[in-house]
Design a protein around this motif. Structure first.
Motif, mmCIF file in Angstrom:
data_model
loop_
_atom_site.group_PDB
_atom_site.id
_atom_site.type_symbol
_atom_site.label_atom_id
_atom_site.label_comp_id
_atom_site.label_asym_id
_atom_site.label_seq_id
_atom_site.Cartn_x
_atom_site.Cartn_y
_atom_site.Cartn_z
ATOM 1 N N TYR A 171 0.858 -1.185 0.000
ATOM 2 C CA TYR A 171 0.000 0.000 0.000
ATOM 3 C C TYR A 171 0.896 1.237 0.000
ATOM 4 O O TYR A 171 1.825 1.327 0.797
ATOM 5 N N VAL A 172 0.616 2.168 -0.894
ATOM 6 C CA VAL A 172 1.404 3.398 -1.003
ATOM 7 C C VAL A 172 0.486 4.591 -0.733
ATOM 8 O O VAL A 172 -0.543 4.752 -1.405
ATOM 9 N N ALA A 173 0.863 5.400 0.235
ATOM 10 C CA ALA A 173 0.115 6.620 0.539
ATOM 11 C C ALA A 173 0.693 7.770 -0.270
ATOM 12 O O ALA A 173 1.872 8.120 -0.118
ATOM 13 N N ASP A 174 -0.132 8.350 -1.135
ATOM 14 C CA ASP A 174 0.274 9.498 -1.957
ATOM 15 C C ASP A 174 -0.077 10.778 -1.201
ATOM 16 O O ASP A 174 -0.909 11.566 -1.623
ATOM 17 N N GLY A 175 0.588 10.954 -0.062
ATOM 18 C CA GLY A 175 0.165 11.968 0.900
ATOM 19 C C GLY A 175 0.424 13.396 0.520
ATOM 20 O O GLY A 175 -0.258 14.304 1.012
ATOM 21 N N TYR A 176 1.415 13.644 -0.333
ATOM 22 C CA TYR A 176 1.690 15.009 -0.776
ATOM 23 C C TYR A 176 1.288 15.201 -2.235
ATOM 24 O O TYR A 176 1.604 16.226 -2.832
ATOM 25 N N GLY A 177 0.628 14.199 -2.790
ATOM 26 C CA GLY A 177 0.213 14.266 -4.181
ATOM 27 C C GLY A 177 -1.294 14.299 -4.318
ATOM 28 O O GLY A 177 -1.948 15.236 -3.854
#
Length: 352
Positions: A171-177
């Motif tokens: 799982y990858v969090a695209d937190g600043y995108g």
């Protein structure tokens, strides 16, 4: 008489904010402190000088995240390209260091795969998501979602964190995108994404900064995701179905970190009474129990619930500036990494 933890053992047991304040650095020499902080059964003695090194040889910019391996080594990730990884022992001695020359190394996840441990690293400057050995050898890298048609050409991808599920899924969090959580299988093949950008919709995020697997219910593991600008953690199924929100008023939370029945998180920004905008240098740590109730706030005020609702959480002791991550060791001591804190090395919080 109730024993302290030490006595017991002895007797046998950004990028809303990141863009607003991108590189606001004031160099400050860390100092030792014996201050006690925290509440209830989660109180700690602060050792600000625990991880201090020769900054000429081992510089750090922002100390972003830390994990502890089976061998008790502590791997700390920094966005200083000269040494992305610093490896400590629990006493604060430097054991080793290496680099992948990443200018925005941000997220660090440890995963045991058949007895071998691997690191998953995200880089916000390049959008890379890397899997490496503990010695820094890259063994896999996820493709950018724009190149795969997962995102269109106008969508930003700035990954902040990873988690690895029970079957090895990533799982990858695209937190600043673009504020999605992206799902991949263990070999890096894209499966699906969920979330997206919204202040108002419960199943969406504002700054999906972190993601972790919650195994506290062993028969039903779930995902806990950060919604930093909503002062909340959000729970989802492993397939991405929204379940519930845990609202922590005043707390701009970083990634969730699990140890036993408890959830730990660094609070990167805080508030001041009467002003609900995020403030610099107002960080602290928060600890939630198995019922997802706040039980301690090292550096912050004591948690108070009124008719089931949590009072505003605020910094009370100026121990920290911006807490970016918390690592819990085998003795339940904490190590706190900070962003934008004058280039300081991690602090150790010794459990008392």
């Amino acid at each position: 008489m109730k024993q302290t933890r030490r006595e017991f053992l002895a007797t046998g047991s950004t990028t809303l904010i990141a863009k607003a304040f991108p590189f606001y650095i004031i160099k400050a020499k860390p100092k030792l402190s014996d201050e006690i902080t925290g509440h209830g059964d989660f109180r700690y003695r602060v050792h600000q000088g625990w991880g201090v090194l020769d900054s000429g040889k081992y510089p750090v910019n922002n100390c972003h995240e830390m994990v502890q391996t089976r061998s008790r080594r502590l791997f700390m990730l920094t966005d200083e390209p000269k040494n992305n990884i610093l490896i400590y022992d629990p006493s604060g001695k430097l054991l080793d260091h290496w680099t992948l020359n990443l200018k925005g190394a941000h997220g660090l996840t440890l995963h045991d795969e058949g007895g071998e441990e691997f690191l998953y690293i995200t880089d916000i400057s390049s959008g890379r998501v890397i899997k490496s050995t503990l010695s820094g050898k890259i063994v896999m890298e996820l493709k950018n979602p724009r190149s795969e048609g997962i995102y269109d050409e106008f969508s930003k991808f700035i990954p902040t964190e990873t988690a690895v599920g029970p079957n090895g899924g990533i799982y990858v969090a695209d937190g600043y995108g673009s504020q999605f959580i992206l799902r991949y299988d263990a070999k890096g093949k894209f499966i699906s994404k969920f979330g997206g950008d919204s202040f108002l919709q419960e199943a969406k995020f504002k700054q999906a900064h972190g993601v972790a697997i919650d195994y506290r219910d062993k028969s039903n593991p779930t995902l806990i995701c950060t919604a930093r600008m909503k002062n909340a953690f959000k729970r989802f199924t492993l397939e991405g179905k929204y379940l519930e929100t845990y609202y922590l008023p005043g707390a701009y939370v970083s990634r969730p970190v699990f140890d036993g029945d408890n959830l730990y998180s660094g609070i990167c920004f805080g508030m001041t009474p009467g002003d609900y905008n995020p403030k610099l240098n107002r960080g602290f740590v928060t600890i939630l129990d198995k019922n997802n109730k706040v039980v301690s706030n090292p550096g912050g005020n004591a948690p108070v619930y009124r008719e089931g609702k949590l009072d505003l959480l605020l910094q009370e002791q100026p121990v920290f500036k911006h807490c970016h991550d918390v690592c819990v060791d085998n003795d339940k001591n904490l190590y706190v990494c900070q962003w934008n804190a004058g280039g300081v090395y991690p602090y150790k919080l010794e459990r008392v």
